[in-house]
Design a protein around this motif. Sequence first.
Motif, mmCIF file in Angstrom:
data_model
loop_
_atom_site.group_PDB
_atom_site.id
_atom_site.type_symbol
_atom_site.label_atom_id
_atom_site.label_comp_id
_atom_site.label_asym_id
_atom_site.label_seq_id
_atom_site.Cartn_x
_atom_site.Cartn_y
_atom_site.Cartn_z
ATOM 1 N N VAL A 1 0.856 -1.190 0.000
ATOM 2 C CA VAL A 1 0.000 0.000 0.000
ATOM 3 C C VAL A 1 0.893 1.242 0.000
ATOM 4 O O VAL A 1 2.117 1.155 0.090
ATOM 5 C CB VAL A 1 -0.947 0.005 1.218
ATOM 6 C CG1 VAL A 1 -1.825 -1.244 1.210
ATOM 7 C CG2 VAL A 1 -0.169 0.095 2.525
ATOM 8 N N GLY A 2 0.284 2.419 -0.098
ATOM 9 C CA GLY A 2 1.061 3.646 -0.083
ATOM 10 C C GLY A 2 1.812 3.820 1.225
ATOM 11 O O GLY A 2 1.348 3.383 2.291
ATOM 12 N N ASN A 3 2.979 4.441 1.162
ATOM 13 C CA ASN A 3 3.762 4.664 2.379
ATOM 14 C C ASN A 3 3.554 6.088 2.900
ATOM 15 O O ASN A 3 2.699 6.832 2.414
ATOM 16 C CB ASN A 3 5.244 4.369 2.141
ATOM 17 C CG ASN A 3 5.841 5.238 1.039
ATOM 18 O OD1 ASN A 3 5.253 6.251 0.635
ATOM 19 N ND2 ASN A 3 7.004 4.857 0.557
ATOM 20 N N ARG A 4 4.348 6.461 3.879
ATOM 21 C CA ARG A 4 4.207 7.778 4.521
ATOM 22 C C ARG A 4 4.420 8.908 3.509
ATOM 23 O O ARG A 4 3.716 9.924 3.539
ATOM 24 C CB ARG A 4 5.232 7.870 5.661
ATOM 25 C CG ARG A 4 5.286 9.205 6.379
ATOM 26 C CD ARG A 4 4.152 9.370 7.351
ATOM 27 N NE ARG A 4 4.331 10.573 8.151
ATOM 28 C CZ ARG A 4 4.978 10.611 9.316
ATOM 29 N NH1 ARG A 4 5.517 9.503 9.804
ATOM 30 N NH2 ARG A 4 5.085 11.735 9.985
ATOM 31 N N ARG A 5 5.372 8.740 2.620
ATOM 32 C CA ARG A 5 5.639 9.765 1.621
ATOM 33 C C ARG A 5 4.433 9.960 0.700
ATOM 34 O O ARG A 5 4.042 11.095 0.411
ATOM 35 C CB ARG A 5 6.859 9.354 0.797
ATOM 36 C CG ARG A 5 7.168 10.282 -0.366
ATOM 37 C CD ARG A 5 8.370 9.786 -1.142
ATOM 38 N NE ARG A 5 8.620 10.588 -2.318
ATOM 39 C CZ ARG A 5 9.573 10.349 -3.201
ATOM 40 N NH1 ARG A 5 10.395 9.335 -3.023
ATOM 41 N NH2 ARG A 5 9.726 11.114 -4.254
ATOM 42 N N LEU B 1 -5.329 4.005 0.486
ATOM 43 C CA LEU B 1 -4.882 3.332 1.708
ATOM 44 C C LEU B 1 -3.374 3.485 1.842
ATOM 45 O O LEU B 1 -2.629 3.278 0.885
ATOM 46 C CB LEU B 1 -5.250 1.844 1.655
ATOM 47 C CG LEU B 1 -4.718 0.944 2.771
ATOM 48 C CD1 LEU B 1 -5.259 1.381 4.135
ATOM 49 C CD2 LEU B 1 -5.072 -0.512 2.487
ATOM 50 N N PHE B 2 -2.934 3.844 3.050
ATOM 51 C CA PHE B 2 -1.520 4.070 3.313
ATOM 52 C C PHE B 2 -1.119 3.409 4.626
ATOM 53 O O PHE B 2 -1.927 3.316 5.556
ATOM 54 C CB PHE B 2 -1.209 5.573 3.408
ATOM 55 C CG PHE B 2 -1.709 6.370 2.246
ATOM 56 C CD1 PHE B 2 -0.945 6.531 1.104
ATOM 57 C CD2 PHE B 2 -2.961 6.981 2.290
ATOM 58 C CE1 PHE B 2 -1.405 7.268 0.030
ATOM 59 C CE2 PHE B 2 -3.438 7.716 1.221
ATOM 60 C CZ PHE B 2 -2.654 7.861 0.089
ATOM 61 N N ARG B 3 0.142 2.983 4.678
ATOM 62 C CA ARG B 3 0.705 2.533 5.951
ATOM 63 C C ARG B 3 1.475 3.701 6.542
ATOM 64 O O ARG B 3 2.476 4.136 5.986
ATOM 65 C CB ARG B 3 1.626 1.330 5.751
ATOM 66 C CG ARG B 3 2.137 0.748 7.074
ATOM 67 C CD ARG B 3 3.089 -0.407 6.856
ATOM 68 N NE ARG B 3 3.528 -0.986 8.123
ATOM 69 C CZ ARG B 3 4.472 -1.914 8.217
ATOM 70 N NH1 ARG B 3 5.077 -2.366 7.123
ATOM 71 N NH2 ARG B 3 4.823 -2.386 9.411
#
Length: 344
Positions: free
Chosen positions: A172-176, A238-240
Amino acid sequence: MFLKRSKEEIILLMLCGLSIPSILPFGLIRMAQKNWLLATVDLLIVAGMLCIMLFVWRTRRVRFAGLAVTVFYSMGMLAAIYIKGQAIVYWVYPTMIAAFFILRANEALMINSVSLACLIGILFSAMSVLDLSSIIVTLVLINLFAAIFSHRTNLQHSELNQQAEKDFLTGVGNRRAFDRKLQEICADDHSQVNACLLILDLDHFKKVNDQFGHPVGDQVLISFCSLLRGRIRAIDSLFRYGGEEFVVVAMGADHITGARFAEELRALVEKTELLQDYPVTVSIGVAKKLPSDDTDTWFQRADTMLYAAKLSGRNAVRMDQPPEADSAGGAGASSLVAGSSSGR
């Protein structure tokens, strides 16, 4: 100053900056030789490059400037060849290649194709068919090679950007990627955009790692993300955010929709066996985007609601109070609770 600018700005500024000292001496020499017409063309190109440099430096608008540079540069090149003849036809090659550094490949091809057609018209009566054919073939090949190189470079750049914005474990998408998404939403000119921020935290996840080991914990995170991706809509993201904390950006969701959506996710996680014979639940804090929100204040409101959900016993949803409820004397920021079950 260059470090604060995009690569597109830097390329355009450098191209103009290199063009000026490359062309200016020829203009001055031709003025000394009293070749006024060709000197005027050279100096106009220099002046145009200088104006575009100043425009980009002050406005940072590279899209219009890139088109202007390419068209202006191509017209200047054609004018110089029309006046001087085939003796300076070699200026066509760097001019056409430069277009691919500034514009998209299809745009550069279109402008260069028009320039090539004009060039054929200018040189048709001045050169033999064989010599003109050689120039045409080499220019066509240069444009094709440059277009292929530009296309492959853009693909690689896009792939690298995607990889840089994905969480290596869950996909999934990361913090950036999350930070960029929030900046895009908060920078939207339409301040009334509907969007809800859902921060999800797996309850007591440290116990999972301690009891079953990190490989099992990693698999739970992967399964959790697969579960969420199967439920969220195409317009949601959705991001982690870090560790066992995740974020869903629900576009087009108001307070009621956001609260219901969060409760659906909470219930879905609760009833799904993410780890055999071990209950895995999630606490969720929700905040709707307000017109006055920047990225920090929006996230902070959702994070406060997540903290409230944890304090209530976990496996719960808490949503930030809408502004109208506050003005009407609502019962507090955590008064909107979406059907949370008893805590564990």
